[in-house]
Design an enzyme around this catalytic site. Structure first.
Site, PDB file in Angstrom:
ATOM      1  N   THR A   1      66.539 -80.775 -10.190  1.00 10.81           N
ATOM      2  CA  THR A   1      67.504 -81.303  -8.849  1.00 10.81           C
ATOM      3  C   THR A   1      67.068 -81.895  -8.136  1.00 10.81           C
ATOM      4  OG1 THR A   1      65.897 -79.761  -7.073  1.00 10.81           O
ATOM      5  CG2 THR A   1      67.611 -78.321  -8.407  1.00 10.81           C
TER       6      THR A   1
ATOM      7  N   PHE B   1      59.488 -71.540  -2.464  1.00 12.59           N
ATOM      8  CA  PHE B   1      59.258 -72.521  -2.827  1.00 12.59           C
ATOM      9  C   PHE B   1      57.984 -72.735  -1.633  1.00 12.59           C
ATOM     10  CE2 PHE B   1      63.260 -74.444  -4.841  1.00 12.59           C
ATOM     11  CZ  PHE B   1      62.643 -75.004  -5.670  1.00 12.59           C
TER      12      PHE B   1
ATOM     13  N   GLN C   1      54.768 -65.163  -8.046  1.00 11.70           N
ATOM     14  CA  GLN C   1      55.200 -63.733  -8.286  1.00 11.70           C
ATOM     15  C   GLN C   1      55.562 -62.554  -7.524  1.00 11.70           C
ATOM     16  OE1 GLN C   1      52.371 -59.303  -8.027  1.00 11.70           O
ATOM     17  NE2 GLN C   1      51.130 -60.903  -8.535  1.00 11.70           N
ATOM     18  N   SER C   2      55.649 -63.564  -5.630  1.00  5.25           N
ATOM     19  CA  SER C   2      55.821 -63.163  -5.350  1.00  5.25           C
ATOM     20  C   SER C   2      57.967 -62.977  -5.329  1.00  5.25           C
ATOM     21  CB  SER C   2      55.645 -62.942  -3.676  1.00  5.25           C
ATOM     22  OG  SER C   2      56.363 -64.824  -3.244  1.00  5.25           O
TER      23      SER C   2
ATOM     24  N   VAL D   1      50.800 -70.086   0.335  1.00  2.00           N
ATOM     25  CA  VAL D   1      49.486 -69.071   0.522  1.00  2.00           C
ATOM     26  C   VAL D   1      50.010 -68.730  -0.816  1.00  2.00           C
ATOM     27  CG1 VAL D   1      50.084 -66.760   1.732  1.00  2.00           C
ATOM     28  CG2 VAL D   1      50.419 -68.614   2.726  1.00  2.00           C
ATOM     29  N   TYR D   2      49.309 -67.821  -1.090  1.00  2.00           N
ATOM     30  CA  TYR D   2      48.382 -67.019  -2.351  1.00  2.00           C
ATOM     31  C   TYR D   2      48.393 -65.814  -2.038  1.00  2.00           C
ATOM     32  CZ  TYR D   2      49.102 -70.933  -5.579  1.00  2.00           C
ATOM     33  OH  TYR D   2      49.653 -72.276  -6.411  1.00  2.00           O
ATOM     34  N   GLU D   3      48.411 -64.486  -3.479  1.00  2.00           N
ATOM     35  CA  GLU D   3      47.854 -62.919  -2.674  1.00  2.00           C
ATOM     36  C   GLU D   3      46.892 -63.188  -2.181  1.00  2.00           C
ATOM     37  OE1 GLU D   3      49.701 -60.718  -4.393  1.00  2.00           O
ATOM     38  OE2 GLU D   3      48.228 -59.445  -2.836  1.00  2.00           O
TER      39      GLU D   3
ATOM     40  N   ASP E   1      52.219 -60.020  -2.257  1.00  2.00           N
ATOM     41  CA  ASP E   1      53.429 -61.089  -3.214  1.00  2.00           C
ATOM     42  C   ASP E   1      54.054 -60.165  -3.932  1.00  2.00           C
ATOM     43  OD1 ASP E   1      52.657 -63.035  -4.387  1.00  2.00           O
ATOM     44  OD2 ASP E   1      51.154 -63.161  -5.728  1.00  2.00           O
TER      45      ASP E   1
ATOM     46  N   GLY F   1      44.517 -41.365   6.554  1.00  2.00           N
ATOM     47  CA  GLY F   1      45.525 -40.206   7.796  1.00  2.00           C
ATOM     48  C   GLY F   1      44.045 -39.262   8.231  1.00  2.00           C
ATOM     49  N   GLY F   2      45.336 -37.894   8.568  1.00  6.57           N
ATOM     50  CA  GLY F   2      43.637 -37.244   9.272  1.00  6.57           C
ATOM     51  C   GLY F   2      43.396 -36.715   8.601  1.00  6.57           C
ATOM     52  N   GLN F   3      43.478 -36.051   7.336  1.00  5.91           N
ATOM     53  CA  GLN F   3      42.909 -35.368   6.589  1.00  5.91           C
ATOM     54  C   GLN F   3      41.028 -36.615   5.603  1.00  5.91           C
ATOM     55  OE1 GLN F   3      44.028 -32.290   6.204  1.00  5.91           O
ATOM     56  NE2 GLN F   3      45.946 -32.533   7.719  1.00  5.91           N
TER      57      GLN F   3
HETATM   58  N1  CAO Z   1      63.295 -79.991  -9.742  1.00  2.00           N
HETATM   59  C1  CAO Z   1      62.934 -80.647  -9.101  1.00  2.00           C
HETATM   60  N2  CAO Z   1      62.083 -80.025  -8.899  1.00  2.00           N
HETATM   61  C2  CAO Z   1      61.475 -79.328  -8.241  1.00  2.00           C
HETATM   62  C3  CAO Z   1      62.571 -78.474  -9.035  1.00  2.00           C
HETATM   63  C4  CAO Z   1      63.562 -78.513  -9.507  1.00  2.00           C
HETATM   64  N3  CAO Z   1      63.680 -78.083 -10.856  1.00  2.00           N
HETATM   65  N4  CAO Z   1      61.395 -76.950  -8.255  1.00  2.00           N
HETATM   66  C5  CAO Z   1      60.664 -76.966  -8.224  1.00  2.00           C
HETATM   67  N5  CAO Z   1      60.682 -78.658  -7.955  1.00  2.00           N
HETATM   68  C6  CAO Z   1      59.331 -79.169  -6.817  1.00  2.00           C
HETATM   69  C7  CAO Z   1      59.617 -79.347  -5.622  1.00  2.00           C
HETATM   70  O1  CAO Z   1      60.607 -80.096  -4.335  1.00  2.00           O
HETATM   71  C8  CAO Z   1      59.023 -79.009  -4.721  1.00  2.00           C
HETATM   72  O2  CAO Z   1      57.841 -81.019  -4.770  1.00  2.00           O
HETATM   73  P1  CAO Z   1      57.761 -81.742  -3.665  1.00  2.00           P
HETATM   74  O3  CAO Z   1      56.783 -80.720  -2.959  1.00  2.00           O
HETATM   75  O4  CAO Z   1      57.352 -83.212  -3.306  1.00  2.00           O
HETATM   76  O5  CAO Z   1      58.887 -81.314  -2.340  1.00  2.00           O
HETATM   77  C9  CAO Z   1      57.515 -79.591  -5.461  1.00  2.00           C
HETATM   78  O6  CAO Z   1      58.116 -78.812  -7.603  1.00  2.00           O
HETATM   79  C10 CAO Z   1      56.699 -78.550  -5.602  1.00  2.00           C
HETATM   80  O7  CAO Z   1      56.410 -76.899  -5.136  1.00  2.00           O
HETATM   81  P2  CAO Z   1      56.049 -76.034  -3.820  1.00  2.00           P
HETATM   82  O8  CAO Z   1      55.409 -76.123  -3.094  1.00  2.00           O
HETATM   83  O9  CAO Z   1      56.351 -74.702  -3.893  1.00  2.00           O
HETATM   84  O10 CAO Z   1      54.829 -75.030  -5.293  1.00  2.00           O
HETATM   85  P3  CAO Z   1      53.034 -75.406  -5.418  1.00  2.00           P
HETATM   86  O11 CAO Z   1      52.987 -75.886  -6.701  1.00  2.00           O
HETATM   87  O12 CAO Z   1      52.728 -77.257  -5.208  1.00  2.00           O
HETATM   88  O13 CAO Z   1      52.855 -73.694  -4.175  1.00  2.00           O
HETATM   89  C11 CAO Z   1      53.050 -71.941  -3.969  1.00  2.00           C
HETATM   90  C12 CAO Z   1      53.608 -73.030  -4.838  1.00  2.00           C
HETATM   91  C13 CAO Z   1      53.083 -70.928  -4.782  1.00  2.00           C
HETATM   92  C14 CAO Z   1      51.436 -72.138  -2.901  1.00  2.00           C
HETATM   93  C15 CAO Z   1      53.928 -72.236  -2.274  1.00  2.00           C
HETATM   94  O14 CAO Z   1      55.175 -72.637  -3.609  1.00  2.00           O
HETATM   95  C16 CAO Z   1      54.027 -71.293  -1.337  1.00  2.00           C
HETATM   96  O15 CAO Z   1      53.422 -71.575  -0.818  1.00  2.00           O
HETATM   97  N6  CAO Z   1      55.188 -70.473  -1.477  1.00  2.00           N
HETATM   98  C17 CAO Z   1      55.900 -69.728  -0.637  1.00  2.00           C
HETATM   99  C18 CAO Z   1      54.680 -68.721  -0.449  1.00  2.00           C
HETATM  100  C19 CAO Z   1      54.796 -67.612  -1.610  1.00  2.00           C
HETATM  101  O16 CAO Z   1      55.681 -67.319  -2.709  1.00  2.00           O
HETATM  102  N7  CAO Z   1      53.226 -67.533  -2.477  1.00  2.00           N
HETATM  103  C20 CAO Z   1      53.425 -66.337  -3.987  1.00  2.00           C
HETATM  104  C21 CAO Z   1      52.865 -67.201  -4.315  1.00  2.00           C
HETATM  105  S1  CAO Z   1      52.230 -66.546  -5.562  1.00  2.00           S
HETATM  106  O17 CAO Z   1      50.419 -65.368  -5.584  1.00  2.00           O
END
Ligand code: CAO
Length: 425
Positions: A74, A97, A17-18, A137-139, A168, A247-249
């Site tokens: 990638t 990420f 989402q973020s 981190v999530y929301e 987010d 606020g103050g009200q």
């Molecule tokens: N091709 C190949 N690999 C890919 C890819 C692509 N196009 N896109 C993503 N990946 C891979 C990444 O390289 C990563 O691999 P490694 O861990 O092996 O390096 C893997 O996907 C997972 O990426 P991630 O850590 O971002 O995803 P997650 O689901 O494990 O975690 C989240 C999700 C949201 C907790 C984490 O991304 C995060 O903390 N983000 C920052 C904070 C944030 O934005 N949070 C808001 C979330 S909404 O509530």
């Protein structure tokens, strides 16, 4: 009419989402947003909270309007070549990420900067540098660690998270502002830069008034908190203040006609000092205009429960909309508690494009929240979210200029397919 960000191309590596809220805003302002997704899977939200089987969820569609989607592995060598070409031809890379992912992918800031020194690299992480910087981190984690949860809810209840996605979507807004500011600075310096926004910082920024109160606490009780009038001592940290105004009200949520059966038959009522006399007339307490216990704000602070109890006797005789009409005639600040159903049906929000109906080839029509920022010279058209990989070939050919032969090579390399499982020996 042109769009404010026409000509800006975004390499959108965001998910959940973020990040997507940030790039959606930029797309609404006219940027060409190319969402890079993992082959076969895509943004995980495509398949989360699905209301219709095998159709992109509302979670995904409502956060990814006006974007194009390319699937790309990638971690595949050819995929890395395509990513390098994308970095060369985009102005901004946006990612949220987990910590270290971009580095592990082989594209740390230094490398991106050497490939395209003009590129702005914008990131959302849960935390800034410090003890938690490596955490995902999530929301709700952000709400809890950013000061919102400890100050939300009632004094004698649990900390509460809010329904508004301040961690987010709030951080997405911050990042969008950072990106356009960096684009502006680039017009002078000619250089890209790193832009980072942490979710904890974003929540704390929105909880600023509570850090204000934390410091006021050192100099005595917080007299506008109901707790003060109830004679309950304050501790050493800002307490939860229920629905007291920040606020103050002084303000409260009060019952309106129908509250026994309608969970949203309530109104927020603010006893703004400037209109106190009008409030006294409306609720039928003209004597409070001059009575020493009620006439001045400091005297009222000790009696907020009694005063709001009396006002509620009046609001309970009116529907929330009747109360709103009557109070607004006297400039008394108030707001009905509107349900999501009421907001979805509100014709004025439809007219301004804040609530929009969008058509999607697989799910049909659905409602979404449109651009909350209105610009007179850059109107927003909300276009449906892309299907997974819908624009892969178009981007390879039109944006990156690959020939038929090169596109075939990329296809044959497996860079556009889900990674093949290697059989166990
Ligand atoms: N091709 C190949 N690999 C890919 C890819 C692509 N196009 N896109 C993503 N990946 C891979 C990444 O390289 C990563 O691999 P490694 O861990 O092996 O390096 C893997 O996907 C997972 O990426 P991630 O850590 O971002 O995803 P997650 O689901 O494990 O975690 C989240 C999700 C949201 C907790 C984490 O991304 C995060 O903390 N983000 C920052 C904070 C944030 O934005 N949070 C808001 C979330 S909404 O509530």
């Amino acid at each position: 009419m042109t769009k404010a960000l026409k000509g800006v191309r975004i390499l959108d590596f965001t998910h959940v989402q973020s990040g997507p809220t940030c790039t959606q805003l930029l797309a609404w302002f006219g940027a060409d947003v190319i969402k890079v997704e993992r082959p076969g899977v895509g943004d995980i939200t495509r398949g989360q909270l699905q209301d219709k089987p095998k159709v992109d969820s509302l979670y995904f569609t409502m956060l990814n309007h006006n974007k194009r989607s390319i699937t790309l592995d990638t971690k595949n060598p050819k995929g890395k070549e395509v990513l390098t070409a994308l970095i060369k031809s985009c102005d901004v890379l946006v990612e949220n990420f987990g910590p270290g992912v971009l580095d592990r992918m082989g594209f740390p800031w230094e490398k991106i900067h050497s490939i395209n020194p003009k590129m702005i690299v914008a990131s959302i992480k849960g935390f800034g540098p410090g003890p938690y910087e490596d955490c995902k981190v999530y929301e709700n984690v952000a709400q809890c660690t950013g000061g919102s949860a400890s100050t939300t809810g009632f004094r004698d209840g649990l900390p509460l998270v809010t329904g508004a996605q301040i961690g987010d979507s709030g951080t997405g807004l911050n990042l969008a502002l950072g990106i356009v500011t960096a684009l502006y600075q680039r017009t002078v310096t000619g250089k890209g830069q790193k832009v980072t926004a942490s979710m904890q910082d974003g929540v704390l920024n929105l909880a600023r008034v509570k850090l204000r109160d934390q410091q006021r606490l050192a100099h005595g009780p917080l007299t506008e908190y109901s707790q003060f009038g109830e004679g309950i001592p304050f501790g050493d940290a800002v307490p939860r203040a229920g629905n007291d105004s920040g606020g103050g009200q002084p303000g409260r949520i009060l019952k309106c006609k129908g509250w026994e059966t309608d969970p949203n038959a309530y109104i927020y009522f603010i006893t703004q000092a400037a209109v106190w006399e009008k409030i006294c007339d409306v609720i039928g307490e003209p004597g409070w205009k001059t009575h020493p216990d009620y006439a001045k704000p400091p005297a009222r602070l000790k009696r907020l429960n009694e005063i709001f109890g009396r006002i509620e006797q009046w609001t309970m005789t009116k529907t929330k909309f009747e109360a709103m009409d009557i109070l607004n005639k006297d400039d008394i600040p108030c707001g009905p508690i509107l349900s999501m159903k009421e907001l979805a049906e509100d014709q004025s929000l439809r007219a301004t494009g804040t609530v929009v109906e969008v058509d999607h080839p697989e799910r049909g029509k659905y409602l979404s929240v449109g651009n909350p920022i209105k610009m007179s010279d850059s109107p927003t058209e909300v276009k449906r979210s892309p299907l997974l990989g819908e624009h892969t070939d178009e981007i390879l050919r039109q944006v990156l200029g690959f020939s038929d032969h090169q596109v075939k090579e990329i296809h044959d390399s497996g860079a556009l397919d889900p990674p093949r499982k290697i059989a166990a020996e």
